[in-house]
Design a protein around this motif. Structure first.
Motif, short mmCIF file in Angstrom:
data_model
loop_
_atom_site.label_atom_id
_atom_site.label_comp_id
_atom_site.label_asym_id
_atom_site.label_seq_id
_atom_site.Cartn_x
_atom_site.Cartn_y
_atom_site.Cartn_z
N GLY A 73 0.79 -1.23 0.00
CA GLY A 73 0.00 0.00 0.00
C GLY A 73 0.81 1.27 0.00
O GLY A 73 0.29 2.35 -0.32
N ASP A 74 2.11 1.19 0.38
CA ASP A 74 2.96 2.37 0.30
C ASP A 74 3.20 2.73 -1.17
O ASP A 74 3.10 1.88 -2.06
CB ASP A 74 4.30 2.13 0.99
CG ASP A 74 4.18 2.06 2.50
OD1 ASP A 74 3.30 2.76 3.05
OD2 ASP A 74 4.96 1.32 3.13
N ARG A 75 3.56 3.98 -1.41
CA ARG A 75 3.81 4.41 -2.78
C ARG A 75 5.32 4.58 -3.00
O ARG A 75 6.02 5.17 -2.16
CB ARG A 75 3.11 5.73 -3.10
CG ARG A 75 1.65 5.57 -3.48
CD ARG A 75 0.77 5.29 -2.28
NE ARG A 75 0.78 6.39 -1.33
CZ ARG A 75 0.52 6.26 -0.03
NH1 ARG A 75 0.26 5.05 0.48
NH2 ARG A 75 0.53 7.31 0.78
N VAL A 76 5.78 4.06 -4.11
CA VAL A 76 7.15 4.28 -4.58
C VAL A 76 7.04 4.97 -5.93
O VAL A 76 6.39 4.43 -6.84
CB VAL A 76 7.93 2.96 -4.70
CG1 VAL A 76 9.31 3.20 -5.30
CG2 VAL A 76 8.05 2.27 -3.34
N ALA A 77 7.64 6.14 -6.04
CA ALA A 77 7.48 6.94 -7.26
C ALA A 77 8.82 7.15 -7.93
O ALA A 77 9.87 7.13 -7.27
CB ALA A 77 6.84 8.29 -6.93
N GLY A 78 8.81 7.36 -9.23
CA GLY A 78 10.04 7.55 -9.98
C GLY A 78 9.96 8.69 -10.96
O GLY A 78 8.99 8.78 -11.72
N VAL A 79 10.96 9.57 -10.92
CA VAL A 79 11.19 10.51 -12.01
C VAL A 79 12.32 9.87 -12.81
O VAL A 79 13.50 10.05 -12.50
CB VAL A 79 11.58 11.90 -11.49
CG1 VAL A 79 11.75 12.89 -12.65
CG2 VAL A 79 10.52 12.42 -10.53
N VAL A 80 11.96 9.08 -13.78
CA VAL A 80 12.89 8.11 -14.36
C VAL A 80 12.82 8.09 -15.89
O VAL A 80 11.79 8.40 -16.48
CB VAL A 80 12.58 6.69 -13.82
CG1 VAL A 80 13.11 6.53 -12.40
CG2 VAL A 80 11.08 6.38 -13.85
N GLY A 81 13.94 7.70 -16.47
CA GLY A 81 13.99 7.48 -17.91
C GLY A 81 13.62 6.04 -18.22
O GLY A 81 13.55 5.18 -17.33
N ASN A 82 13.40 5.78 -19.50
CA ASN A 82 13.03 4.42 -19.92
C ASN A 82 14.29 3.57 -20.03
O ASN A 82 14.75 3.22 -21.12
CB ASN A 82 12.28 4.47 -21.25
CG ASN A 82 11.79 3.10 -21.68
OD1 ASN A 82 11.75 2.16 -20.90
ND2 ASN A 82 11.42 2.98 -22.95
N THR A 83 14.83 3.24 -18.85
CA THR A 83 16.03 2.41 -18.75
C THR A 83 15.74 1.24 -17.82
O THR A 83 14.63 1.12 -17.29
CB THR A 83 17.21 3.22 -18.19
OG1 THR A 83 16.90 3.62 -16.85
CG2 THR A 83 17.48 4.46 -19.04
#
Length: 651
Positions: A145-155
């Protein structure tokens, strides 16, 4: 519009026999579900016997679950349909099945970026890195239920992050690194992630864009953040020091050798949070369930896309577009993924076709805009490249023009399945798309997808038959969101899809279903024009303007004039071209002859740029709001907000 039945591609007997969907139909017969003469008979059964169909998909695609479901559908009413109550499963475990139970030495992915050398990971190496990242996340207290977020490239980092988080039962959400701080906060501040994955920068069009300052600001402004994992996408930039930040390599090294964790959770446990475009306000947070995503993506990728173990799957996308989630699910099929981070036009439009040849891509996914751009540049990828491995070419993002069908079969490959697909972030999947056992007809999407009871409705809620109408879905299907975030009574969710036709999903697109069972998409219904009180779509105008070589891009909106609406056409001129009176008349004549007199623009204005969302969709609504004297909406949702200012100066 008359029916266009020109067949451009027809499956051969060998292709039919070898396709997954043919195998599935044989399996259905052997398992006692019944025999079906063709795709249309199969589709009819899939919506008439909805629960048996989805039960067959569960079994055929080999869902891994620690507890079976009690029944396929608990509640059937929309909104609020309940899928597979009683089941316990894990999304990441299913995507990693070939690493866990197959050949772990086979290559799982190759990640290509403008920033550095390609990275290749075997299935076993991918699993090891997922487990190591899970160790880091567990140390931060991440759980179901916790959130893990990413400001990420398609790698590979984004894929590992998603698998690690969803393996623990956390909810994954991502944005692309070209988002500004405000655009990221508009999304992630609503969901309050416990851990943020953030690239230290990215390269686009050959230019580096460091993000250290933006990442520090995000760490300061996101509430409830326990840690930031800094990803070294730009090798010479480094990482923020101290505080919440830990470098990626350091985090994985500390937890190397950890065993993977796959929390067993209900089928409707949230797995993804995706976002509406947010062009008119703060984006809606759309919550997708693990079981729904797994079943629907497995169906789409195995049966409709015909992805198999040993295939190589590429889709040009960013991590801020749902096509990244669709691409990631390709792992469930045993296919190898090709991840691409960078510009599809750098150093030129051949870069992705080069990649297709080099990696032996069997399934190539892109946007209609990219294919149209290749056609206008008069590229001939089939002559310039060895595309012998290519079997399926996907297109989405906007309607694919009939001329682009011609270009694909003339200049890319004559025996490729061109699968134009259409769906949305709202379902993280498709309503209509391709299949290897139907012909491809010029300008026409092949079919309604299995298990999707799609229709075109007139304004009064009656079926439009083969006429144009609002795209609706009359029965539930698993890819519908489980809810919106921060919508405790479900009122926003209900208002978004079920306000127009109670109990029926209205998607917001105009569509026509042909006598062949195919579909033609006419664009967003909220972008419909009403000159003289007659409703017309913008897609017919775009189709004509796209054929004018002097015009590089265009946008069509309704302009209020004396209590009525006139059609306003904005055009971006090709290099070295100007908008002359003679060219205006030629454009208007083409629209009049090939669409109708009502489609002819009352005014044509040359502008330097057209506004687009970050997922590459034209933003008609923002310009329409400007013409009404209103604020255009959330500029942070646009990839080029300066285009609005330039348009305002010329209007």
């Amino acid at each position: 519009m008359s029916e266009n039945s020109e067949v451009l591609w027809q499956p051969g007997e060998a292709e039919l026999r070898q396709s997954n969907i043919a195998h599935y139909m044989g399996w259905l017969a052997a398992e006692g579900y019944g025999r079906f003469e063709d795709y249309h008979a199969l589709h009819a059964w899939s919506i008439e016997d909805l629960e048996r169909f989805w039960s067959s998909i569960w079994d055929y695609t080999g869902v891994i679950a620690s507890r079976p479901y009690d029944r396929v559908l608990g509640r059937r009413e929309m909104p609020g349909a309940e899928w597979f109550p009683g089941a316990r499963l894990n999304f990441a475990e299913n995507l990693l099945r070939h690493a866990l139970h197959g050949d772990a030495s086979a290559e799982a992915l190759v990640a290509v970026s403008e920033s550095g050398a390609p990275v290749r990971l075997s299935r076993g190496e991918l699993l090891e890195q997922v487990a190591a990242l899970q160790g880091f996340l567990l140390a931060q207290g991440v759980g179901p239920g916790d959130r893990v977020a990413g400001v990420v490239g398609n790698t590979e980092h984004a894929l590992i992050g998603m698998l690690a988080a969803t393996g623990l039962g956390a909810i994954w959400s991502s944005a692309s690194p070209d988002f500004g701080v405000s655009g990221v906060l508009d999304r992630f501040s609503q969901i309050e992630p416990k851990v943020l994955l953030a690239v230290n920068g990215y390269s686009y069009n050959g230019k580096p864009f460091p993000r250290l300052e933006q990442n520090v600001e995000l760490a300061e402004r996101l509430p409830g953040l326990a840690a930031v994992l800094s990803i070294p996408l730009l090798p010479d930039v480094g990482h923020p020091e101290g505080g919440l930040f830990t470098p990626w390599d350091e985090a994985l090294a500390v937890h190397a050798g950890a065993r993977p964790v796959f929390e067993q959770l209900p089928a409707d446990h949230p797995v993804y949070i995706l976002y509406s475009s947010g062009t008119t306000g703060v984006p809606k947070c759309i919550v997708h369930g693990a079981g729904g995503m797994l079943l629907n993506h497995s169906k789409e990728l195995m049966l409709h896309a015909d992805l198999k173990p040993g295939d190589t799957f590429f889709y040009f996308t960013t991590c801020g577009w749902m096509m990244w989630n669709w691409l990631a699910s390709g792992l469930v099929t045993g296919a190898r993924l090709v991840l691409f981070e960078g510009s599809p036009g750098y150093p030129d439009l051949d870069v992705c076709w080069d990649l297709a040849e080099r990696e032996g891509i069997t399934h190539f996914g892109t946007s209609a805009k990219f294919l149209g751009g290749c056609r206008k540049k008069e590229l001939a990828p089939g002559e310039a490249h060895d595309l012998s491995a290519l079997r399926v070419l996907f297109s989405t993002g906007s309607p694919l023009l009939p001329e682009d069908y011609d270009w694909v079969y003339g200049q890319v490959k004559r025996d490729v399945l061109l699968a134009s697909i259409s769906g949305g972030t709202d379902i993280c999947g498709c309503f209509v798309g391709g299949t290897p056992n139907l012909p491809v007809r010029r300008g026409e999407i092949q079919c309604r997808l299995l298990g999707v009871d799609a229709a075109a409705y007139e304004d009064d809620g009656h079926d439009a038959g083969h006429g144009r109408g609002e795209l609706v879905v009359r029965q539930p299907f698993p890819a519908m969101p489980v809810r919106f975030w921060n919508d405790p009574d479900g009122s926003r969710y209900k208002g978004a899809y079920f306000k127009t036709f109670p109990g029926v999903w209205a998607h917001g697109d105009y569509v026509r279903f042909t006598e062949h069972g195919g579909a033609v998409i006419y664009g967003r219904s909220d972008a419909t024009l009403n000159p003289g009180g007659v409703r017309i779509g913008t897609a017919e105008i775009y189709r004509q303007v796209e054929q004018v070589p002097e015009v590089a891009d265009s946008l069509v909106v309704g302009e209020p004039v004396d209590g009525d609406v006139r059609v306003l056409l904005l055009v971006v001129m090709a290099e070295g071209q100007t908008l002359t009176e003679a060219l205006e008349q030629r454009i208007k004549q083409a629209i009049k002859e090939n669409a109708s007199p009502r489609h002819v623009p009352g005014r044509i204005v040359a502008v330097p740029d057209i506004p687009y969302t970050r997922s590459g969709k034209k933003v008609e609504l923002a310009v329409a709001r400007m013409l009404q004297g209103r604020e255009p909406g959330n500029r942070g949702a646009l990839s080029n907000p300066e285009a609005l200012d330039a348009i305002a100066e010329r209007l």
